[in-house]
Design an enzyme around this catalytic site. Structure first.
Site, PDB file in Angstrom:
ATOM      1  N   TYR A 109      -1.914  68.590 -55.139  1.00  0.00           N
ATOM      2  CA  TYR A 109      -0.812  68.800 -56.091  1.00  0.00           C
ATOM      3  C   TYR A 109       0.384  67.944 -55.683  1.00  0.00           C
ATOM      4  O   TYR A 109       0.756  67.902 -54.506  1.00  0.00           O
ATOM      5  CB  TYR A 109      -0.395  70.271 -56.089  1.00  0.00           C
ATOM      6  CG  TYR A 109       0.783  70.537 -56.996  1.00  0.00           C
ATOM      7  CD1 TYR A 109       0.594  70.908 -58.322  1.00  0.00           C
ATOM      8  CD2 TYR A 109       2.097  70.387 -56.534  1.00  0.00           C
ATOM      9  CE1 TYR A 109       1.669  71.124 -59.175  1.00  0.00           C
ATOM     10  CE2 TYR A 109       3.184  70.601 -57.375  1.00  0.00           C
ATOM     11  CZ  TYR A 109       2.957  70.971 -58.691  1.00  0.00           C
ATOM     12  OH  TYR A 109       4.016  71.171 -59.526  1.00  0.00           O
ATOM     13  N   GLU A 197       4.665  65.661 -62.969  1.00  0.00           N
ATOM     14  CA  GLU A 197       3.694  66.479 -62.241  1.00  0.00           C
ATOM     15  C   GLU A 197       2.310  65.851 -62.346  1.00  0.00           C
ATOM     16  O   GLU A 197       1.880  65.473 -63.432  1.00  0.00           O
ATOM     17  CB  GLU A 197       3.660  67.896 -62.819  1.00  0.00           C
ATOM     18  CG  GLU A 197       2.728  68.822 -62.056  1.00  0.00           C
ATOM     19  CD  GLU A 197       2.684  70.224 -62.657  1.00  0.00           C
ATOM     20  OE1 GLU A 197       3.066  71.185 -61.966  1.00  0.00           O
ATOM     21  OE2 GLU A 197       2.270  70.355 -63.816  1.00  0.00           O
TER      22      GLU A 197
END
Ligand code: GDP
Ligand code: MN
Length: 386
Positions: A109, A197
């Site tokens: 992530y 993101e």
């Protein structure tokens, strides 16, 4: 303003970030050609909507036959995808991204946001990718790193190494990662992003870093200097009333209740909503026509409010400080005539030319409750909504 994944990946490619070879299609019949052009034997097909959680909702599929890409496209194009990030109606799918399938060895992530407290862009990284980062933050916060980056940061590579360590990257991957952070930071600043993101950032079968997803938000206040990004705006992904309001430079937020509110000034709008709540009612929206309200703008605002099928009554609460109440009165009447209004309207005008406004309303051949006191007006609106 949000971008679609495929648009975000175009920006990634522009900034030398590793993304999959892919094609965007808008018609199911283009799916086979797209797969053939991309080449290879396995593909991933991805419904494009302004929301995450597509994988779990059936909006992402791995395939090994181009015919499946056609089926997938037929299934989703023109239909709505509901994920845990959307409301109950979901988001309409108007395009499908087809990519060569990446073999994944692990999912990480990585994101970047603006931290207002430290006044820096902060990168957030975790070795636990592909999942809900909120869950990781709750259950294993030690697996997340928050790393602030400064403008022209001289210790950028040390900071990138800090993140790489938490992502458990090896030396080769860290070497790829340092310029990646530099590129992502440049992208963030140069394109005026408010959020970026990559979930998941993966390590592929060759051990290389690869961006499998892309979520980008652009600071709407900066769009005046990002004309290329503004072209990527997709109105179909917005709440229709909010989009229409934004186009007309009106502040509008959809709410759950049934009393439409037309107010001038954010503070007065809050006060109006509180007063409605106080008398047991529920506002259907927040709409601020602003201080420059002309008859035309008011008429437009009226139309937007009435487009919400839940609205049972409209409460107009205007304080004539800059706006003249007689103009508002004329705007309300013009709008009611223009749109075929079949629901009751309560109007409270106060301030500049309030009496003249009330007189115009009372002379009108339309059924309007003109009430001077806010509490009385709100009470009446709540009553009529029931
Ligand atoms: P989201 O669910 O909306 O966040 O969509 P993603 O783009 O993140 O895709 C969801 C999941 O699909 C990812 O976490 C991956 O596990 C999987 N996925 C996406 N692209 C590929 C790919 O090229 N290869 C493989 N093996 N899995 C993929
Ligand atoms: Mn994702």
């Amino acid at each position: 303003m949000n971008l679609h994944e495929y648009q975000g990946k175009l920006l990634f490619a522009e900034y030398d970030l590793p993304v999959s070879k892919g094609k965007i299609i808008f018609k199911a019949e283009d799916a086979i050609d797209a797969c053939n052009e991309i080449g290879g034997l396995k593909w991933v097909v991805k419904a494009q909507v302004h929301a995450g959680g597509r994988g779990k909702a059936g909006g992402v599929k791995l395939i090994d036959d181009p015919k499946e890409a056609v089926e997938f496209s037929k299934k989703w194009l023109g239909n709505r995808l509901v994920t845990y990030q959307t409301d109950k109606d979901g988001q309409v799918v108007n395009s499908i991204l087809i990519e060569e399938c990446t073999d994944i060895s692990s999912e990480l992530y990585l994101s970047a946001v603006i931290d207002r407290e430290s006044q820096k862009v902060v990168f957030i990284g975790s070795s636990e990718g592909g999942v809900n980062i909120e869950d990781v933050a709750k259950n294993s916060p030690e697996k997340i790193i928050y790393q602030g980056i400064e403008h022209k940061d001289l210790s950028l590579s040390i900071k990138a190494e800090n993140i790489a360590e938490v992502l458990k990257l090896n030396d080769d991957q860290t070497k790829q990662f340092i310029p990646m952070i530099d590129n992502l930071y440049r992208l963030f600043i140069e394109k005026d992003l408010s959020l970026l993101e990559i979930n998941p950032l993966v390590i592929n079968a060759n051990g290389d870093l690869h961006c499998l997803d892309a979520k980008i938000n652009i600071d709407s206040n900066a769009l005046f200097r990002q004309p290329e990004l503004l072209k990527m705006y997709d109105e179909t992904q917005e709440d229709p009333q909010e989009a229409e309001a934004a186009k007309n430079d009106l502040s509008y937020v959809s709410l759950e209740g049934n009393i439409g509110c037309m107010v001038n000034g954010a503070g007065l709008a809050m006060g109006t909503m509180d007063t409605i709540k106080f008398f047991g009612g529920n506002p259907a929206n927040f709409l601020d026509v602003g201080g420059t309200a002309t008859q035309e703008r008011v008429a437009k605002a009226f139309k937007i409010i009435l487009r919400d099928p839940d609205v049972k009554v409209v409460l107009v609460n205007i304080f004539g400080g800059i706006v003249r109440c007689d103009l508002i009165a004329e705007g309300v009447l013009a709008a009611i005539k223009e749109v075929d209004v079949t629901i009751p309207v309560v109007v409270r005008l106060e301030g500049n030319n309030a009496e003249l406004g009330a007189k115009i309303l009372s002379k009108a051949d339309i059924d309007i409750e003109s009430i001077n006191d806010l509490a009385d007006a709100a009470k009446k609106a709540v009553e009529l909504a029931e």
